[in-house]
Design an enzyme around this catalytic site. Sequence first.
Site, PDB file in Angstrom:
ATOM      1  N   TRP A 234      11.182  15.547   0.952  1.00  0.00           N
ATOM      2  CA  TRP A 234      10.035  14.761   0.520  1.00  0.00           C
ATOM      3  C   TRP A 234      10.508  13.555  -0.278  1.00  0.00           C
ATOM      4  O   TRP A 234      11.676  13.463  -0.669  1.00  0.00           O
ATOM      5  CB  TRP A 234       9.009  15.597  -0.235  1.00  0.00           C
ATOM      6  CG  TRP A 234       9.495  16.413  -1.419  1.00  0.00           C
ATOM      7  CD1 TRP A 234      10.778  16.644  -1.820  1.00  0.00           C
ATOM      8  CD2 TRP A 234       8.671  17.134  -2.328  1.00  0.00           C
ATOM      9  NE1 TRP A 234      10.827  17.444  -2.924  1.00  0.00           N
ATOM     10  CE2 TRP A 234       9.542  17.773  -3.261  1.00  0.00           C
ATOM     11  CE3 TRP A 234       7.310  17.311  -2.469  1.00  0.00           C
ATOM     12  CZ2 TRP A 234       9.068  18.561  -4.315  1.00  0.00           C
ATOM     13  CZ3 TRP A 234       6.844  18.106  -3.511  1.00  0.00           C
ATOM     14  CH2 TRP A 234       7.713  18.721  -4.413  1.00  0.00           C
ATOM     15  N   ASN A 235       9.560  12.624  -0.484  1.00  0.00           N
ATOM     16  CA  ASN A 235       9.901  11.347  -1.105  1.00  0.00           C
ATOM     17  C   ASN A 235       8.887  10.964  -2.174  1.00  0.00           C
ATOM     18  O   ASN A 235       7.758  11.462  -2.192  1.00  0.00           O
ATOM     19  CB  ASN A 235       9.901  10.222  -0.050  1.00  0.00           C
ATOM     20  CG  ASN A 235      10.914  10.440   1.040  1.00  0.00           C
ATOM     21  OD1 ASN A 235      12.096  10.527   0.776  1.00  0.00           O
ATOM     22  ND2 ASN A 235      10.437  10.527   2.276  1.00  0.00           N
TER      23      ASN A 235
ATOM     24  N   HIS B 232      -3.006  -2.103  -1.587  1.00  0.00           N
ATOM     25  CA  HIS B 232      -3.304  -2.975  -0.450  1.00  0.00           C
ATOM     26  C   HIS B 232      -2.015  -3.335   0.281  1.00  0.00           C
ATOM     27  O   HIS B 232      -1.584  -4.492   0.302  1.00  0.00           O
ATOM     28  CB  HIS B 232      -4.074  -4.204  -0.928  1.00  0.00           C
ATOM     29  CG  HIS B 232      -5.366  -3.846  -1.594  1.00  0.00           C
ATOM     30  ND1 HIS B 232      -6.581  -3.867  -0.940  1.00  0.00           N
ATOM     31  CD2 HIS B 232      -5.626  -3.396  -2.842  1.00  0.00           C
ATOM     32  CE1 HIS B 232      -7.528  -3.467  -1.758  1.00  0.00           C
ATOM     33  NE2 HIS B 232      -6.973  -3.168  -2.924  1.00  0.00           N
TER      34      HIS B 232
ATOM     35  N   HIS C 199      -4.592  -1.288   5.589  1.00  0.00           N
ATOM     36  CA  HIS C 199      -5.228  -0.753   4.384  1.00  0.00           C
ATOM     37  C   HIS C 199      -6.714  -1.089   4.340  1.00  0.00           C
ATOM     38  O   HIS C 199      -7.216  -1.930   5.077  1.00  0.00           O
ATOM     39  CB  HIS C 199      -4.516  -1.246   3.116  1.00  0.00           C
ATOM     40  CG  HIS C 199      -4.668  -2.711   2.857  1.00  0.00           C
ATOM     41  ND1 HIS C 199      -3.742  -3.635   3.269  1.00  0.00           N
ATOM     42  CD2 HIS C 199      -5.644  -3.417   2.224  1.00  0.00           C
ATOM     43  CE1 HIS C 199      -4.133  -4.844   2.896  1.00  0.00           C
ATOM     44  NE2 HIS C 199      -5.287  -4.744   2.267  1.00  0.00           N
TER      45      HIS C 199
ATOM     46  N   HIS D 191     -12.753  -3.875  -5.122  1.00  0.00           N
ATOM     47  CA  HIS D 191     -11.564  -4.731  -5.025  1.00  0.00           C
ATOM     48  C   HIS D 191     -11.859  -6.159  -5.466  1.00  0.00           C
ATOM     49  O   HIS D 191     -10.957  -6.858  -5.940  1.00  0.00           O
ATOM     50  CB  HIS D 191     -11.058  -4.705  -3.583  1.00  0.00           C
ATOM     51  CG  HIS D 191      -9.911  -5.609  -3.294  1.00  0.00           C
ATOM     52  ND1 HIS D 191      -8.791  -5.684  -4.072  1.00  0.00           N
ATOM     53  CD2 HIS D 191      -9.712  -6.496  -2.267  1.00  0.00           C
ATOM     54  CE1 HIS D 191      -7.942  -6.563  -3.560  1.00  0.00           C
ATOM     55  NE2 HIS D 191      -8.479  -7.074  -2.478  1.00  0.00           N
TER      56      HIS D 191
ATOM     57  N   HIS E  56     -13.994 -11.994   1.320  1.00  0.00           N
ATOM     58  CA  HIS E  56     -13.963 -11.019   0.236  1.00  0.00           C
ATOM     59  C   HIS E  56     -15.206 -11.169  -0.654  1.00  0.00           C
ATOM     60  O   HIS E  56     -15.858 -10.181  -1.006  1.00  0.00           O
ATOM     61  CB  HIS E  56     -12.701 -11.202  -0.617  1.00  0.00           C
ATOM     62  CG  HIS E  56     -11.456 -10.643  -0.010  1.00  0.00           C
ATOM     63  ND1 HIS E  56     -10.790 -11.261   1.016  1.00  0.00           N
ATOM     64  CD2 HIS E  56     -10.743  -9.521  -0.313  1.00  0.00           C
ATOM     65  CE1 HIS E  56      -9.717 -10.548   1.327  1.00  0.00           C
ATOM     66  NE2 HIS E  56      -9.664  -9.486   0.551  1.00  0.00           N
TER      67      HIS E  56
END
Length: 264
Positions: free
Chosen positions: A67-68, A75, A79, A85, A214
Amino acid sequence: MTNGQQNSVLSQLMEELSAERIRVVDLTTSLGPETPVIDLPPIFAPSPGLTITEISRYDAHGPAWYWNTLHLGEHTGTHFDAPIHWVTGKDLPENATDTIPPRRFVGPACVIDVTAEVEQNPDFLLTPARVQQWEATYGRIPAGAWVLLRTGWSKRTSREDFLNVREDGAHSPGFAKECSQFLARDRDVLGVGVETVGTDAGQAGTFDPPFPNHTTMHGAGKFGITSLINLDQLPPTGAVVIAAPLKISGGSGSPLRVIALTPT
């Protein structure tokens, strides 16, 4: 609809998937240390790319497991942009990745192909007139749809070509301000998806207002999905998109695995 009818619908879906009459298309780019992130002017804090640090790999640190540790901005890569946001969506209810009702992650896909226009002009902006031209052929965009802008941009495999930054900033396609308003208000879409690094055009920082997609979408409680691939495998209508972000507490967005169910 009765429980029996609901079970029948779900059973039919599984039968169609098993018989490969419905195909699952992955719209997600692989996420790695080389995945490009958006460049911001130096006065703003940058978002980091992905860093992967190994915890163990069948060794003394963990003899039977691998695992890491991941370090990345919300973002990064393919994504999800939640309303929180953007400043225009910061006070809306159910505006973060952990509070958005999960039903709103699923919707029909309307794929608008503008690859020919983008080949001629990397700064191409989708307009209401161009959307209505698409609707004249494929029908009105339904409320609760994902509008996916197919530009061919995902074929740009190098970071330089993908971000396409010149002396005056990035150059990539997006939405005219009036188009974002049209989709959010007149068509009541779930949100928009793009092949580029962000849902606004590369030059959108110079627009009035800056970053109008946005500003409009998130102010209206709508969503964004970026860095999509394989939009050429979807029909203009008829597919269903599932785009579920990680349930980050107060999250403004997250990397996600976007899939589409489409007839074969």
